[in-house]
Design an enzyme around this catalytic site. Structure first.
Site, PDB file in Angstrom:
ATOM      1  N   LYS A  23       0.860  -1.344  -0.134  1.00 48.85           N
ATOM      2  CA  LYS A  23      -0.025  -0.075  -0.009  1.00 48.85           C
ATOM      3  C   LYS A  23       1.018   1.317   0.122  1.00 48.85           C
ATOM      4  O   LYS A  23       1.808   1.031   0.751  1.00 48.85           O
ATOM      5  CB  LYS A  23      -0.913  -0.052   1.187  1.00 48.85           C
ATOM      6  CG  LYS A  23      -2.016   1.115   1.356  1.00 48.85           C
ATOM      7  CD  LYS A  23      -2.563   1.222   2.547  1.00 48.85           C
ATOM      8  CE  LYS A  23      -3.374  -0.313   3.039  1.00 48.85           C
ATOM      9  NZ  LYS A  23      -4.080  -0.100   4.174  1.00 48.85           N
ATOM     10  N   CYS A  51       2.303  17.110  -6.650  1.00 49.52           N
ATOM     11  CA  CYS A  51       2.209  17.364  -8.165  1.00 49.52           C
ATOM     12  C   CYS A  51       3.339  18.023  -8.961  1.00 49.52           C
ATOM     13  O   CYS A  51       4.124  18.783  -8.429  1.00 49.52           O
ATOM     14  CB  CYS A  51       0.956  18.392  -8.359  1.00 49.52           C
ATOM     15  SG  CYS A  51       0.552  18.746  -9.938  1.00 49.52           S
TER      16      CYS A  51
END
Ligand code: FES
Length: 76
Positions: A23, A51
């Site tokens: 995960k 980002c």
């Protein structure tokens, strides 16, 4: 850039970040954000979890409309 490879099932959103882990979990301390930060939601950023603008190429290629989660401090 080919976003979907032959080895990756089409239902996976993550094409290559920490694929050896069960995960992917990222933690960021609020105190380290400065005035704000943009977090990747397209799973294509080379600076993940931040980002780097890779969503623009991804959206252009796929017709999708994903973008970052932007956190910022309120003006005082
Ligand atoms: Fe993924 Fe911007 S690079 S949302």
């Amino acid at each position: 850039v080919v976003w979907q490879t032959l080895s990756r099932p089409k239902n996976q959103v993550n094409p290559g970040i920490k694929k050896n882990e069960e995960k992917v979990v990222n933690s960021v301390d609020i105190e380290d954000l400065g005035d704000g930060a943009a977090f990747c939601r397209c799973w294509r950023s080379k600076k993940f979890p931040y980002c780097d603008g890779s969503h623009n190429a991804y959206n252009k290629e796929t017709g999708d409309n994903v973008g970052p989660l932007c956190l910022k401090k309120k003006c005082k």
